[in-house]
Design a protein around this motif. Sequence first.
Motif, PDB file in Angstrom:
ATOM      1  N   SER A 107      45.234  48.090  78.637  1.00 26.38           N
ATOM      2  CA  SER A 107      45.549  49.383  79.252  1.00 26.38           C
ATOM      3  C   SER A 107      46.477  50.202  78.365  1.00 26.38           C
ATOM      4  CB  SER A 107      46.174  49.177  80.631  1.00 26.38           C
ATOM      5  OG  SER A 107      47.380  48.424  80.538  1.00 26.38           O
ATOM      6  N   LYS A 154      45.830  53.959  76.369  1.00 24.76           N
ATOM      7  CA  LYS A 154      46.739  55.084  76.585  1.00 24.76           C
ATOM      8  C   LYS A 154      47.505  55.511  75.343  1.00 24.76           C
ATOM      9  CE  LYS A 154      50.200  56.777  79.859  1.00 24.76           C
ATOM     10  NZ  LYS A 154      50.966  56.492  81.090  1.00 24.76           N
ATOM     11  N   TYR A 155      47.856  54.553  74.494  1.00 26.69           N
ATOM     12  CA  TYR A 155      48.799  54.863  73.419  1.00 26.69           C
ATOM     13  C   TYR A 155      48.262  54.674  72.006  1.00 26.69           C
ATOM     14  CZ  TYR A 155      52.045  54.477  77.337  1.00 26.69           C
ATOM     15  OH  TYR A 155      52.676  54.635  78.552  1.00 26.69           O
TER      16      TYR A 155
END
Length: 405
Positions: free
Chosen positions: A195, A199-200
């Motif tokens: 996750s 996102k990053y």
Amino acid sequence: MRRLGLILLLAVSLCTPAQAGAAERSAPASAEFQQFLQAIWPLAQAKGVRRETFDAALQGLEPDPAAPTAASKQAEFDKPLSAYLAEAVSAQRIQRGRAALKQWDADLVRIEPRFGVPREILVATFGVESDYGRAQDGKDLIRSLATLAFKRQDRALFLDEFVSALVILDKGEVPRARLTGSWAGAMGGPQFIPSAYLKYAVSADGSAFPDIWGRPQDSLASIANFLRQSGWRPGLPWGIEVILPQNFDFASLHRSFADFANLGVVSADKSPLPSAGEATLFLPSGAQGPAFLLSENYWVLKQYNNSDSYAVSLGLLADRIKGEPGLRGHWPAGEVFLSRTQKAEIQSLLEKLGFYKGSIDGRFGQASRDAIHDFQIGVKVAPADGYGSMDVLRRLREAADGSVQ
């Protein structure tokens, strides 16, 4: 639980051969495992995973009988900071960090201004997480997370991360053979869980696929993106080692840097304190040990791993990589490190007396230190340094029994 969640995930330890054998003998039938996985399809579909991706990932998938299910002790919480630092900020890690700073200088010249995070912080994080890319587990992430999701149905986290891994596969950028990591899903140089990768993770050169497994530049850019999105403030240090004046006023552990300077606090290297920003006084071994003023950026480092030992060691490693000297302060001789059970008792007693409202987990964070400090102020203990000691535990027991006047 902080945003990235690595504390929880990386607490899972490898089983011994005997444990693995026992797990294999008691492993559930493949049919039961597949039935569990097929029931996940609506969750994967809701995240945009195509059916063909889902079926291909699950085809022939067997549970890994050696996958661990029990958590181990965490050095971040079960060691004195002095002992933790000796390993985390070792001479070898400092040397490798300085070499990495030179090796990736051309990339860091672009990454640093893009995200506003100092290069030494990025390199230090890379070093702490994966020994500058050297320490990356090669487990099949789909199999590991599917097994943990099945074995630990009481922990929705593993199921969520399994679905996130399927999303990564569905994007088509990361081949299945490349999607590797630890038992618990920590991947590549930054040790991102799936996750967090979604996102990053970013590439250093702007390409579509952030290769945190094979390109150190992408690992550094991804770490920078995580820290900036987590609230990193350019221009502020993570923290500063300081020297407190005699008869320092411990009325509050939280003041502006300017207020601390007005009270006579000076940096250990005699450089000026920041003129702006809020700070927290941190005394990891009490008033007799090293002292730090922590900036807002310190709490950003704790988004990566919610441990003071982790965040302080990362910050100090970054300082050493940059070329600054080591600690000036000295650890108290004969310091008694409380067990997690004793710390939990302190938290429980503080809660009973109305000073604390956090978790009773035997892990001291700022909420616990603030509660200890308030109790010390209340019973006129000097210095009120927020440090959990045997003396504090004794006084709390007395206060809870009504014997403190």
